[in-house]
Write an enzyme that holds these catalytic residues in place. Structure first.
Site, short mmCIF file in Angstrom:
data_model
loop_
_atom_site.label_atom_id
_atom_site.label_comp_id
_atom_site.label_asym_id
_atom_site.label_seq_id
_atom_site.Cartn_x
_atom_site.Cartn_y
_atom_site.Cartn_z
NE ARG A 174 -3.76 -2.30 -0.10
CZ ARG A 174 -3.59 -3.40 -0.84
NH1 ARG A 174 -2.52 -3.51 -1.63
NH2 ARG A 174 -4.47 -4.37 -0.83
CB SER A 225 -9.98 -0.79 3.30
OG SER A 225 -10.60 -1.98 2.85
CD GLU A 300 -6.05 0.78 2.40
OE1 GLU A 300 -6.22 1.11 1.21
OE2 GLU A 300 -6.40 -0.34 2.84
#
Length: 318
Positions: A174, A225, A300
């Protein structure tokens, strides 16, 4: 109209909007008003725009589908550079897929499927554009798009063209080089394969989409998310959604921001959520999980401040 907006409208006729409500752009349907939004018509205009902004020392922020962004309630005073349909072309070259940064990710996955090229099935349900996916090294099923990136073309802050191989993009879970580099991704080349029958890829995609429909709050505004999975926490307690749920936070509300009753790693807008509510809820979730597990989850989601600067939402002050 400000002098900056007037200058931009003269240089890029038909590409400039003023006083744009961000809650109409935002995937989360949250945010104040953007003073100026410019949607460059292709890579040459993007290069000229970035060069002009640098020469005039005008602050800017780049957005795509906004599916990973939370805008301030105060809106944006910096110039918004919006990567849109002019950057959405997709082409297949043997076992490679070449796509613009504005290409819709599920559409890219379908193009690969029709060509019988495997590898990015896991992206089929991710609501965003390819440029943003590459910046975040996004994906699902604990996979990342970076595994298939062969090369990336971007424009730096001066308007210069930059070419990188996949190995030069700093992909990790990520994250990527582009989260620190002041560059705008224009196009991405994906190396795919091995070839498979389209029907087999289609079956896998339909299975992924079916699971997402059952697990995720697709019909309510959200940003996907919220928290990144931590390998150590995952091994000891499970993924973020499970940990948030066992911490007693599923369904928790602050104002109109709610930890989704369907999947606890999603925060949904019940209708009139604010950035302040949402940031406060993110902080509450993070602090509670830390008290329960000893792990501090990383977000995130990126919070966009009025000056256009971004930071992980868990670091922002409500």
């Amino acid at each position: 109209m400000s002098s900056t907006a007037k200058d931009l409208a003269r240089i890029f006729p038909g590409q400039v909007q003023v006083d744009v409500p961000l809650d109409q752009i935002s995937h989360w349907k949250i945010g104040g008003t953007a003073d100026v939004v410019v949607t460059p018509n292709g890579i040459e205009e993007l290069s000229r725009l970035r060069s002009w902004l640098a020469e005039k020392d005008v602050a800017s922020v780049v957005i795509g589908a906004t599916s990973n962004l939370l805008f301030s309630d105060e809106g944006l005073r910096s110039v918004v550079v919006r990567i849109g349909s002019s950057f959405a072309d997709v082409a297949i070259e043997d076992d490679r897929l070449v796509a613009g940064a504005g290409a819709w990710v599920p559409g890219v996955a379908r193009r690969a499927m029709h060509a019988g090229l495997s590898g990015i099935e896991h992206t089929c349900g991710i609501p965003g554009t390819l440029g943003g996916l590459v910046v975040m090294n996004g994906g699902s099923q604990r996979k990342g798009i970076g595994d298939h990136v062969q090369s990336v073309v971007s424009i730096d802050a001066t308007g210069a063209l930059v070419r990188r191989t996949g190995d030069q993009c700093g992909f990790a879970y990520r994250t990527s080089t582009f989260q620190q580099a002041d560059e705008v991704i224009c196009s991405v080349t994906l190396q795919l394969g091995p070839p498979k029958e389209s029907r087999l890829i289609r079956q896998e995609i339909l299975g992924i989409l079916r699971d997402r429909r059952l697990k995720f709050p697709r019909k309510q505004p959200n940003c996907g998310s919220v928290f990144v999975s931590n390998p150590a926490m995952y091994e000891e307690f499970g993924p973020p959604g499970k940990v948030i749920e066992i911490s007693g936070l599923k369904g928790m509300k602050l104002g109109d921001s709610q930890v989704s009753p369907l999947h606890a790693n999603f925060i949904v807008n019940l209708g009139h959520a604010t950035a302040r509510d949402t940031l406060s809820l993110i902080r509450l979730v993070r602090d509670t999980v830390y008290e329960k597990t000893g792990y501090l989850m990383e977000s995130e989601v990126r919070f966009v401040r009025p000056d256009g600067s971004m930071m992980p939402a868990h670091r922002a002050q409500p």
